[in-house]
Each structure stands twice: as C-alpha cells, then as structure tokens.
Design a protein around this motif. Structure first.
Motif, PDB file in Angstrom:
ATOM      1  N   ARG A   1       0.634  -9.678 -15.375  1.00  0.00           N
ATOM      2  CA  ARG A   1       0.743  -8.510 -14.507  1.00  0.00           C
ATOM      3  C   ARG A   1       2.200  -8.103 -14.333  1.00  0.00           C
ATOM      4  N   TYR A   2       2.363  -6.838 -14.005  1.00  0.00           N
ATOM      5  CA  TYR A   2       3.664  -6.297 -13.623  1.00  0.00           C
ATOM      6  C   TYR A   2       3.708  -6.204 -12.104  1.00  0.00           C
ATOM      7  N   GLU A   3       4.856  -6.522 -11.527  1.00  0.00           N
ATOM      8  CA  GLU A   3       5.121  -6.318 -10.109  1.00  0.00           C
ATOM      9  C   GLU A   3       6.378  -5.452 -10.043  1.00  0.00           C
ATOM     10  N   ILE A   4       6.236  -4.276  -9.489  1.00  0.00           N
ATOM     11  CA  ILE A   4       7.319  -3.294  -9.506  1.00  0.00           C
ATOM     12  C   ILE A   4       7.618  -2.851  -8.077  1.00  0.00           C
ATOM     13  N   LYS A   5       8.904  -2.844  -7.729  1.00  0.00           N
ATOM     14  CA  LYS A   5       9.317  -2.289  -6.441  1.00  0.00           C
ATOM     15  C   LYS A   5       9.880  -0.902  -6.716  1.00  0.00           C
ATOM     16  N   ALA A   6       9.360   0.092  -5.997  1.00  0.00           N
ATOM     17  CA  ALA A   6       9.807   1.476  -6.164  1.00  0.00           C
ATOM     18  C   ALA A   6      10.367   1.980  -4.841  1.00  0.00           C
ATOM     19  N   VAL A   7      11.381   2.808  -4.954  1.00  0.00           N
ATOM     20  CA  VAL A   7      11.990   3.409  -3.766  1.00  0.00           C
ATOM     21  C   VAL A   7      12.113   4.918  -3.974  1.00  0.00           C
TER      22      VAL A   7
ATOM     23  N   MET B   1      -3.225  -1.556 -19.621  1.00  0.00           N
ATOM     24  CA  MET B   1      -2.926  -1.824 -18.234  1.00  0.00           C
ATOM     25  C   MET B   1      -4.078  -1.314 -17.389  1.00  0.00           C
ATOM     26  N   GLY B   2      -4.285  -1.997 -16.285  1.00  0.00           N
ATOM     27  CA  GLY B   2      -5.356  -1.576 -15.406  1.00  0.00           C
ATOM     28  C   GLY B   2      -5.206  -2.167 -14.023  1.00  0.00           C
ATOM     29  N   ASN B   3      -6.127  -1.775 -13.156  1.00  0.00           N
ATOM     30  CA  ASN B   3      -6.180  -2.266 -11.777  1.00  0.00           C
ATOM     31  C   ASN B   3      -4.862  -2.053 -11.045  1.00  0.00           C
ATOM     32  N   GLN B   4      -4.315  -0.859 -11.159  1.00  0.00           N
ATOM     33  CA  GLN B   4      -3.068  -0.572 -10.464  1.00  0.00           C
ATOM     34  C   GLN B   4      -3.320  -0.498  -8.967  1.00  0.00           C
ATOM     35  N   GLN B   5      -2.387  -1.090  -8.217  1.00  0.00           N
ATOM     36  CA  GLN B   5      -2.427  -1.037  -6.761  1.00  0.00           C
ATOM     37  C   GLN B   5      -1.039  -0.688  -6.251  1.00  0.00           C
ATOM     38  N   VAL B   6      -1.001   0.053  -5.164  1.00  0.00           N
ATOM     39  CA  VAL B   6       0.269   0.418  -4.534  1.00  0.00           C
ATOM     40  C   VAL B   6       0.204   0.010  -3.069  1.00  0.00           C
ATOM     41  N   TRP B   7       1.193  -0.755  -2.628  1.00  0.00           N
ATOM     42  CA  TRP B   7       1.340  -1.126  -1.215  1.00  0.00           C
ATOM     43  C   TRP B   7       2.600  -0.450  -0.697  1.00  0.00           C
ATOM     44  N   PHE B   8       2.451   0.394   0.308  1.00  0.00           N
ATOM     45  CA  PHE B   8       3.608   1.046   0.899  1.00  0.00           C
ATOM     46  C   PHE B   8       4.180   0.147   1.980  1.00  0.00           C
ATOM     47  N   GLU B   9       5.434  -0.280   1.790  1.00  0.00           N
ATOM     48  CA  GLU B   9       6.134  -1.058   2.809  1.00  0.00           C
ATOM     49  C   GLU B   9       6.618  -0.128   3.912  1.00  0.00           C
ATOM     50  N   THR B  10       7.198   0.992   3.493  1.00  0.00           N
ATOM     51  CA  THR B  10       7.660   2.048   4.387  1.00  0.00           C
ATOM     52  C   THR B  10       7.327   3.369   3.706  1.00  0.00           C
ATOM     53  N   LYS B  11       7.701   4.492   4.328  1.00  0.00           N
ATOM     54  CA  LYS B  11       7.436   5.783   3.678  1.00  0.00           C
ATOM     55  C   LYS B  11       8.307   5.996   2.442  1.00  0.00           C
ATOM     56  N   ASP B  12       9.351   5.181   2.263  1.00  0.00           N
ATOM     57  CA  ASP B  12      10.263   5.326   1.124  1.00  0.00           C
ATOM     58  C   ASP B  12      10.338   4.081   0.251  1.00  0.00           C
ATOM     59  N   SER B  13       9.421   3.147   0.419  1.00  0.00           N
ATOM     60  CA  SER B  13       9.452   1.901  -0.332  1.00  0.00           C
ATOM     61  C   SER B  13       8.018   1.447  -0.613  1.00  0.00           C
ATOM     62  N   ALA B  14       7.757   1.060  -1.868  1.00  0.00           N
ATOM     63  CA  ALA B  14       6.408   0.623  -2.241  1.00  0.00           C
ATOM     64  C   ALA B  14       6.489  -0.490  -3.282  1.00  0.00           C
TER      65      ALA B  14
END
Length: 90
Positions: free
Chosen positions: A40-46, A1-14
C-alpha cells in the motif's frame, strides 16, 4: 491500485491510503520468473497557499512478493487496521 481512502486531519491536511498489486515480467523468462508485489501507499497531502493539494510525504509499505525466491519485504510493528497518522510527523 484500489481501495483509496482519505482521512482529513484538518481542512488543509489529509492522509491517503491506497492498496496495490504489481505484476512484473522480465526479458529472460523463464530463468527469471514473473514477480508479484503487494502493498500500500501512505501519502500525506497538504493544501498550499495557492489552494492546490500537494503530496508532502509518500511511504510505500510492501506486504510481500511472490516469484522472487521468497518474501522480499515485510513490515513489522505496524498497526492493523492502519492508523492514518502512523509514521507521519504531526
């Protein structure tokens, strides 16, 4: 796996994106050739009430495969470059 990116939607959601390359070997080689998978993986984290981040959704997007007699999976109607909110409910 590589090229990880994180987009923060809010302070509690990415939303996290990560690309991968997988190499599979099989016992009955050479009858069954090695298989290479790309995607690729697309993951929503809270962030939950206890302060910990946890996955709420995981999407696996297969771009293609080699060594399996042809293209195994294709994704259509997906924006490029990836839209971090595509496919996730708001």
């Amino acid at each position: 796996m590589g090229n990880q990116q994180v987009w923060f939607e809010t302070k509690d959601s990415a939303i996290l994106h990560s690309y991968f390359h997988s190499w599979s070997c099989f016992k009955d080689y050479p009858r069954m050739t090695d298989r290479y998978t790309y995607g690729r993986y697309e993951i929503k984290a809270v962030r939950e009430d206890d302060g910990e981040w946890r996955c709420s959704e995981i999407h696996l997007v297969i771009a293609g495969q080699l060594g399996c007699g042809g293209l195994y999976g294709q994704q259509f109607d997906r924006p490029w470059p990836p839209d971090p909110s595509y496919g996730f409910e708001k």
